[in-house]
Design an enzyme around this catalytic site. Structure first.
Site, mmCIF file in Angstrom:
data_model
loop_
_atom_site.group_PDB
_atom_site.id
_atom_site.type_symbol
_atom_site.label_atom_id
_atom_site.label_comp_id
_atom_site.label_asym_id
_atom_site.label_seq_id
_atom_site.Cartn_x
_atom_site.Cartn_y
_atom_site.Cartn_z
ATOM 1 N N CYS A 1 0.859 -1.196 0.000
ATOM 2 C CA CYS A 1 0.000 0.000 0.000
ATOM 3 C C CYS A 1 0.891 1.241 0.000
ATOM 4 C CB CYS A 1 -0.921 0.011 1.222
ATOM 5 S SG CYS A 1 -1.781 1.594 1.425
ATOM 6 N N CYS B 1 0.446 3.441 3.111
ATOM 7 C CA CYS B 1 1.078 2.828 4.293
ATOM 8 C C CYS B 1 2.583 3.072 4.252
ATOM 9 C CB CYS B 1 0.807 1.325 4.337
ATOM 10 S SG CYS B 1 -0.846 0.864 4.888
ATOM 11 N N ASP C 1 -0.472 16.558 -2.165
ATOM 12 C CA ASP C 1 -0.756 15.685 -3.295
ATOM 13 C C ASP C 1 0.326 15.883 -4.353
ATOM 14 O OD1 ASP C 1 -3.601 14.223 -4.420
ATOM 15 O OD2 ASP C 1 -2.080 14.787 -5.911
ATOM 16 N N HIS D 1 -4.378 1.357 8.156
ATOM 17 C CA HIS D 1 -4.888 1.069 6.821
ATOM 18 C C HIS D 1 -6.369 0.707 6.858
ATOM 19 C CE1 HIS D 1 -4.678 -0.197 2.599
ATOM 20 N NE2 HIS D 1 -5.626 -1.047 2.963
ATOM 21 N N ASN E 1 -12.865 10.279 -2.547
ATOM 22 C CA ASN E 1 -13.264 9.446 -3.671
ATOM 23 C C ASN E 1 -13.406 8.009 -3.157
ATOM 24 O OD1 ASN E 1 -13.158 11.595 -5.484
ATOM 25 N ND2 ASN E 1 -10.991 11.282 -5.904
ATOM 26 N N GLY F 1 -13.226 7.673 -9.013
ATOM 27 C CA GLY F 1 -11.910 8.296 -9.124
ATOM 28 C C GLY F 1 -10.907 7.856 -8.083
ATOM 29 N N HIS G 1 -6.158 3.235 0.194
ATOM 30 C CA HIS G 1 -5.946 3.553 1.615
ATOM 31 C C HIS G 1 -6.677 4.871 1.777
ATOM 32 C CE1 HIS G 1 -2.985 3.947 5.235
ATOM 33 N NE2 HIS G 1 -3.845 4.965 5.317
ATOM 34 N N HIS H 1 -8.221 8.321 1.996
ATOM 35 C CA HIS H 1 -7.588 9.641 2.071
ATOM 36 C C HIS H 1 -8.619 10.694 1.730
ATOM 37 C CE1 HIS H 1 -7.058 7.850 -1.909
ATOM 38 N NE2 HIS H 1 -7.179 9.063 -2.407
ATOM 39 N N HIS I 1 -9.092 14.449 0.298
ATOM 40 C CA HIS I 1 -8.407 15.530 -0.421
ATOM 41 C C HIS I 1 -8.858 16.846 0.212
ATOM 42 C CE1 HIS I 1 -7.258 13.188 -4.189
ATOM 43 N NE2 HIS I 1 -8.186 12.379 -3.679
HETATM 44 P P1 DGP Z 1 -7.545 9.267 -5.518
HETATM 45 O O1 DGP Z 1 -7.515 9.352 -7.020
HETATM 46 O O2 DGP Z 1 -8.746 9.926 -4.882
HETATM 47 O O3 DGP Z 1 -7.313 7.844 -5.044
HETATM 48 O O4 DGP Z 1 -6.307 10.140 -5.040
HETATM 49 C C1 DGP Z 1 -5.009 9.667 -5.010
HETATM 50 C C2 DGP Z 1 -4.127 10.883 -4.995
HETATM 51 O O5 DGP Z 1 -2.860 10.477 -4.581
HETATM 52 C C3 DGP Z 1 -3.955 11.534 -6.365
HETATM 53 O O6 DGP Z 1 -4.511 12.861 -6.330
HETATM 54 C C4 DGP Z 1 -2.460 11.598 -6.586
HETATM 55 C C5 DGP Z 1 -1.897 11.270 -5.231
HETATM 56 N N1 DGP Z 1 -0.683 10.475 -5.259
HETATM 57 C C6 DGP Z 1 -0.482 9.335 -5.951
HETATM 58 N N2 DGP Z 1 0.750 8.861 -5.699
HETATM 59 C C7 DGP Z 1 1.317 9.729 -4.820
HETATM 60 C C8 DGP Z 1 2.583 9.770 -4.168
HETATM 61 O O7 DGP Z 1 3.451 8.910 -4.319
HETATM 62 N N3 DGP Z 1 2.809 10.830 -3.342
HETATM 63 C C9 DGP Z 1 1.870 11.809 -3.122
HETATM 64 N N4 DGP Z 1 2.203 12.804 -2.308
HETATM 65 N N5 DGP Z 1 0.662 11.791 -3.714
HETATM 66 C C10 DGP Z 1 0.405 10.758 -4.550
#
Ligand code: DGP
Length: 133
Positions: free
Chosen positions: A25, A28, A51, A67, A106, A112, A117, A119, A121
């Protein structure tokens, strides 16, 4: 101590050093410090980091250290932890966005979600339109 029980109800979770984790993950691994991230706030329960692909002047992800795959699973398993995630999001918004923000969870790939895990936004720093599609 490591055990292989799955108290999160998800067969892939494990309790390691007191934390629910899932192998492979990404978030994680960020929580564990194995993958770098720009952390802007944290507490015992949750972590907030920028992000990688920001969609607004403020775009921070808030995640529980434990998690859980999505916000519904988190709400069912540990509502207090969901509240802690929301309150850390508010703390970030107070720091960066005048206390006004959108908090988006999401839930499911069709909605989306790409990282399973949970999260939130935290989006702000500008006047937001309403365009969910
Ligand atoms: P979602 O699409 O709602 O599952 O959002 C996942 C978000 O995670 C997306 O906006 C981009 C972000 N993301 C993906 N990989 C990484 C990473 O390695 N580091 C960071 N800081 N954000 C990431």
């Amino acid at each position: 101590m490591t055990s292989t029980t799955s108290p999160g109800g998800d067969g892939s979770t494990r309790r390691e050093a007191g934390r629910l984790t899932a192998p492979d993950c990404l978030f994680c691994r960020i929580v564990a410090g194995e993958v770098p991230a720009t952390v802007v706030a944290e507490n015992e329960a949750a972590l907030a980091f920028r992000d990688l692909d920001p969609r607004a002047p403020v775009h921070v992800l808030v995640v529980p250290r434990d998690h859980h795959a999505d916000v519904v699973q988190l709400a069912a398993a540990d509502p207090a932890l969901l509240a802690a995630v929301v309150l850390l999001g508010d703390e970030v918004a107070e720091q960066e966005s005048g206390g006004q923000f959108r908090l988006v969870f999401n839930t499911g790939s069709e909605a989306g979600q790409s990282v399973f895990h949970v999260h939130g936004h935290v989006i702000g720093g500008t006047r937001l339109g309403w365009s969910p599609a």
